[in-house]
Every structure is written in C-alpha cells, then in structure tokens.
Design an enzyme around this catalytic site. Structure first.
Site, PDB file in Angstrom:
ATOM      1  CG  ASP A 180      -9.049   3.361  -4.098  1.00 13.78           C
ATOM      2  OD1 ASP A 180      -8.233   2.917  -4.674  1.00 13.78           O
ATOM      3  OD2 ASP A 180      -9.722   4.749  -4.632  1.00 13.78           O
ATOM      4  CE1 TYR A 181      -1.527   0.287  -7.288  1.00 11.39           C
ATOM      5  CE2 TYR A 181      -3.333  -1.422  -7.270  1.00 11.39           C
ATOM      6  CZ  TYR A 181      -2.590  -1.196  -6.935  1.00 11.39           C
ATOM      7  OH  TYR A 181      -1.264  -2.087  -8.152  1.00 11.39           O
TER       8      TYR A 181
END
Length: 715
Positions: A266-267
């Site tokens: 994820d980011y």
C-alpha cells in the site's frame, strides 16, 4: 509474448532496470518540463528523472490521451521497451459511480455487483487504466473505522461471494483479449478491518484461528476467481507489519494459497516499516519487504535506494529480485501490453463508454437494490402527499462516496431532482448545513414542514466523515442534524428520514423520532433518482444490512456471529451474573441481514429432508415464504447453521447460504437449500480444517435474528 522471451528479456536487464520495475510513482511525477524530462515531484518524495524513466508502474493516472502520452514518452527513452502499468483506485465506479461497496453489499446480489464492476472496468480501461485496487475484502466488525465504507460487511461467507463477483466483473474471462477489462488487486492482506479501536493504520491482534476463520477466506475466494494482484495491509499481524511479514506473504499467500501473481505494498507501506519499529532505516525496510515477497513498492524509495546495494552485499539474493520482476513482466504480458502498450485507451472509446445512459441505468438499479428500509410506520410509499423536503442532503450532489475519485459531482442526481420526477407537490428547505447550526435555515424548515403533510428529512455524514483516515469515536449524526429532527418532530407531521452515510450509525434516537427510515448510503451517480423511485413505490426496497447497527457506540463491536460465552443471557432476564450490559441490551438496534419491504413476507413450514447427514450426503432444506401483501417484491432468504458442540467454541450462527427470490403479490414460493458436510467444517485446536459429528441447528429467515429453526445430526 512467450515465457521464453520474457526470460530472455529478464536476462538482458541490469540490476538498476530490474529494481525500476518494482517502483511505482504517482502520475504527477510523469508530467514534463519544456525539455520533456519528468519532474521530480513534491518535496516529501524527491525522485530523480532517471528513477521515473525506469519505473515499472504509475499510480492514479487516468485519461486516455494523458496515459497514452505518458506511455509513448516512456517507451521512446526505454532501452528494453517494457511498457508501464497504469494502476488506480476504481472502487465503486470510474465515472459512472455506483453505491459504495458497503451499499452494494446490502443488495445481497453478487450478479449485480459483477455487472457494476464490469462497467467500471470498461470505463476505466478506455481511460487507460490497467489495474484497479479493488476489491477490498476486509471483514469489518467496527463501524468506527472509516474504511468500512469500502467493505461488504461483517460476514466472511458473504464477503467471499462479493469478492468472487468483483474479480469476475473486473477481469472477465481473458484479460489479454477482452480489452474492456482490468486486472483486479484484492486488498488489504490481511486483517486491516480489525484495527484496534477502529482507528486507521492501528495494530491488529488476532489469533491465527480467527484469521483463518473470518479474515482469510475472502482473499482465498478472490484468488480462486483468478485475481491477479494482492495488496499488503498497513497494519501489524502478530506484531509484524504486513509488508514485512514473511509468514503472511511467503508461507500463507505464496506457498499455501499458491499465489504467483503480483504483490504490491500500500501507499508508502514499505518505508513505514521504520516508524513501526521493525526496520532501522530504508535499507533494512527494503530487505524485509523483499524477503517477505513484496514485488512493487508504492510511493516510497527503499527499493530504489537500497536493493542494488543489498544484492551486492549478499544480504538479499538476486533470485528474489528476478522472481519479483518476472511476476510483473508476466502481468504486463497477460494484459497484452508488449504488443499493444496502449491497450483500450483512446479518446473515442472514452467518449463512447464513460457515463453513458446504459451505465447510468445500471447505477440506478444498483442504488435501488442497495438501499435498506429500516423502519416504516405506514408512511411509505408516498403518493399525493404534500412534501416538505428538508436537510443537508436534500439537494446535495456530494453523494458519490469517498473513493469516487474519477466521478463528477455535477453529474449526480440529487434527491430533490429525483423527487421532482414524481411530483411537483413539494417544498424544499435546507434545514441546516452539514455540521453547523443555522437559525435562519431552521426557521425556514419549520415553516415548510407546517405547510406540508409529510416530511422527508435527508441527513447523514459528508464524505469527509468516512473513508481512509476518517475514524470516529462516536458514530451518531452531527448534533445540529439531530436538533433539526427534534424540532421537526414537535410539529407532529410524519417524518421519513433518508440517510446518506459511509458506515453503520448509532440511530437509537433517530429510530424513536422518525416514522420511516431509509438507509441510502452514498448511493452514486443516480442516487437521487433511485431513492425517489423507492419513496414513491416505483421500486420496492429489497436491501438487507451486511453489518449490524449498534444501539450505542459503547456496544461496538456488535455482530451476529458472536460466541455464546459460559454465561449467556437468558431471554428476558435482568440477572446480574450473565454476559450483559446494565444500561443497554446486548442486541444491536438493527441486526445483520435486516431490511424491510413494502411486501409482507412470512416464513412457514421449515422442513429438512432428513435429521441425519452422512459425510458424503446432503440434506434438502425447504421453507415456504408467503407474500401477504399487494406489493410484489424481492426477499433475501437467509440460511444459518450452528454447531452445538465443537472442539473449540463455535459462533451462535453462521451464514451458509442465501437466495434472493422474487415473490409476486399474494403468492407463495417454496425455497430450497442443500446442506453438505463441507459447510460444517471449521479450524480446530491444531488448525486442522474439518467437521465434527454431532448436533447442528439450521436457521432460515428474513434476517439473522428473525428465523425458524430445526436440528440435525452429522454422522
């Protein structure tokens, strides 16, 4: 391209080029200056043009001409001509926006969800998107968590069904030949919906049995449907952040689930291993993430800055880097990008496909089927009443939900516009802004209400109160909205509350003041038209809750498939020494599976074909469902099972099957289910997955609390 050619391509790559394939940067990094060089981006992530020019994928960029230009410019300067992957969050629609996933789940209609996601894929692919970060299959029991709006609820089995439907809708049967599809990325692996205190990015503390019983099955279902990518979660599991968790990623996901696709962080999650406290710096974070099996690092630079050094020092085998790169190359090949790097992206396709009437028709149907009628004291459907339409959501286009990043609010149908399609006998008043009190607006609302026979009061959460990073400690409506409801109640006119929100809310006060309640969620582009159709009886509500609504925030978590405890509260008892609250009932305000209709469905004659089930046999379950009304409608018939005695404690009920059936007015349908031994299995003390001989209860009904029951034995 044949596998042999991919292997030859990999062998020709330098280490720097291999590492580049593992890097994903946001679309704005690919904007160019007058020299046609990529810009370096914002100060919080300084990226060199060299890094951008050898990266493997792009985050959040959409638009046919924009993505074609980025791809063309990238390939011009690329030594090996490996095309970029374009990935984006297409959660509940691209430009045509459907209800938020929690709303789509309330349809209990996997085929409808598959149709909606196929439309999303068609629109997104024509705008140059290759991969969507969906479906999110996190099981959620805590509505304080802002990201509950992306989930389909609190039940593992139901989440499995929607996971498979979403993957089928996004990917179709053949990604390479069907250019209207996109690759799906199931998220967040794993346990993200169980964050402590409902606080985003927080720790998760689950036993392995709990993970396997409730949180892993939907991921397995998505993978069984062919899902091409998996995204790691932000949270810890067993005190190890997911993006560096070898047991989760290498042992369970890769080996046990046999997943050979792309695993993406994820980011910024790889770099977040540092503040988590399991990596001292970016170098250690890169090592732990690659050893755990993370193929693509999204929006941080640990791989870019340190992987080559780690390989040269012998800290990380180059074979692991090669494996990651090959998985990325195989995905690009499966999408046909080596032969057609622009895939389905064209201005013509985009203009033809996006937000077209056919797609909006499906969005309206989805919104109709996602709304849940929570209360109706003979005030709905409406006919020729004089209506006072009041509230911050009465004429508000912000109804697309938090993750509708490519949708346009100006294209949304408001409730006021929807009602105007049915009647001109209404007056509109704001009543109050979303979160603030306005004496002037309140006075106008009271005047409008006094001049009308019925009040439609449109309340809820703005999109800024739900979604990622928007957890809440109290899940009531804003106080100014509750004040508006209280003041209108004093007038004495029937009040129908329409709710727009991204999570289950505490509605105990609302339930006591309103004569009707329609839960509309954030319903999407056609929301106002769909809700009006329901209010005026042009459509019949059929949605059912996939999450329990608490009576009070203090009950959370409250969910239907809980354990009985050693001191279960006897029905009607007020005794002290039982598992109970002294200031509220144990039960939620609205249970899992609850939802009313204008039809009156009655259940009778639950029968089993046998009271014994052989290991290789089946039991036929049948029940009569009578529609004792003049309204035709759909009913979600739900089947639950309880294992009365297990090696470990078993839930009081577990959803095992459901059918959505249409029953004409004043008619009866016999509904059939089949029970097999496989439906009775669970994870034992040693985590072996099997069933036990003994007594089971089967429940069939209109929701998890209102059921008929019979028993049988597994031999």
């Amino acid at each position: 391209m044949e596998q042999q050619k991919l292997e030859q391509l990999l062998s020709n790559m330098t280490i720097e080029e291999k590492v580049g394939q593992l890097m994903q940067f946001a679309g704005h990094f690919y904007a160019t200056n007058e020299n046609r060089d990529p810009v370096t981006g914002p100060e919080d992530l300084q990226v060199s043009s060299i890094s951008v020019n050898r990266s493997g994928s792009v985050l959040g960029s959409a638009g046919a001409e924009r993505n074609r230009e980025i791809q063309e410019r990238y390939l011009e300067q690329s030594r090996l001509k490996i095309p970029l992957l374009f990935m984006a969050d297409v959660i509940n629609g691209f430009r045509t926006i459907f209800p938020i996933p929690l709303g789509l789940g309330s349809s209990w209609d996997p085929k409808l969800v598959e149709e909606a996601q196929a439309i999303s894929a068609k629109e997104a692919s024509s705008a140059g998107v290759h991969v969507t970060f969906a479906p999110m299959v996190d099981l959620v029991r805590d509505p304080r968590w802002g990201r509950v709006m992306e989930s389909t609820g609190e039940d593992s089995f139901l989440n499995e069904e929607f996971a498979k439907a979403s993957v089928r809708g996004f990917q179709g049967d053949n990604l390479e030949t069907d250019l209207n599809r996109v690759a799906a990325c199931v998220k967040h692996f794993v346990g993200y919906g169980a964050v402590e205190g409902g606080r985003d990015y927080n720790k998760v503390d689950l036993s392995e049995r709990e993970l396997r019983e409730n949180y892993l099955p939907a991921f397995q279902a998505a993978l069984s449907a062919g899902c091409e990518l998996v995204m790691t979660a932000f949270n810890t599991v067993d005190s190890i952040p997911a993006s560096g968790n070898q047991k989760l990623m290498r042992e369970i996901l890769r080996k046990e689930f046999d997943f050979n696709g792309v695993l993406i962080s994820d980011y910024g999650a790889v770099e977040e291993l540092i503040p988590h406290g399991v990596a001292a710096d970016g170098k250690e974070a890169a090592k732990k993430a690659l050893l755990a099996g993370v193929d693509i690092e999204m929006m941080s630079l640990c791989y870019e800055n340190h992987l080559k050094e780690l390989i040269e020092e012998g800290e990380v085998p180059e074979d692991l880097l090669d494996e990651a790169v090959m998985r990325i190359l195989q995905l690009k090949n499966k999408l046909g990008l080596f032969e057609n790097p622009y895939r389905n992206a064209s201005a013509r396709n985009q203009e033809k496909n996006i937000n077209c009437p056919e797609h909006r028709k499906v969005a309206r149907k989805a919104a109709e089927k996602s709304c849940v009628l929570l209360k109706n004291e003979d005030v709905l459907p409406l006919s020729n009443e004089k209506i006072a339409l009041i509230g911050p959501y009465a004429h508000n286009r912000d109804i697309l939900g938090e993750w509708s990043i490519f949708g346009k609010q100006e294209e949304a149908v408001t409730l006021k516009e929807g009602i105007a399609q049915h009647t001109s006998n209404y007056v509109y008043a704001l009543g109050c802004p979303m979160y603030e009190r306005s004496e002037e607006a309140l006075s106008e609302a009271i005047k409008a209400a006094k001049d009308s026979t019925h009040i439609i009061l449109a309340l809820g959460e703005g999109r800024d109160w739900s979604g990622e990073g928007r957890s809440r400690t109290s899940i009531t409506l804003a106080e100014n909205q509750l004040e508006l409801l209280r003041e209108l109640k004093k007038i004495g006119k029937p009040i129908i509350v329409v709710l727009f929100n991204g999570r289950p809310l505490e509605l105990t006060e609302v339930e006591g003041l309103a004569d009707g309640i329609l839960e509309a969620w954030h319903p999407g582009s056609e929301g106002g038209a769909a809700i009006a159709n329901l209010l005026f009886g042009k459509a019949n509500p059929s949605g059912k809750l996939t999450m329990s609504f608490p009576r009070t925030t203090g009950q959370i978590p409250v969910y239907y498939n809980a354990y009985n405890t050693g001191r279960p509260l006897p029905k009607g008892s007020t005794g002290r020494f039982f598992s109970r609250y002294i200031d509220a009932p144990n039960e939620p305000l609205y249970p899992f599976g609850f939802g009313l209709s204008y039809a009156n469905f009655q259940y009778e004659s639950l029968q089993l074909s046998s009271n014994e089930l052989a290991a290789n046999g089946t039991i036929d379950v049948q029940v009569l469902v009578k529609n004792q009304s003049d309204y035709s409608g759909e009913e979600v018939v739900q089947l639950y099972i309880r294992d009365m005695v297990g090696e470990v404690v078993r839930p009081v009920k577990e959803l095992k099957a459901f059918q959505k059936v249409f029953i004409p007015a004043n008619e009866t349908k016999q509904v059939h289910f089949s029970i097999t031994e496989e439906m009775l299995r669970y994870h034992h003390a040693n985590l072996e997955y099997k069933s036990d001989a003994g007594e089971f209860m089967v429940f069939v009904g209109t929701n998890s609390a209102d059921v008929l029951s019979q028993s049988f034995d597994l031999k």
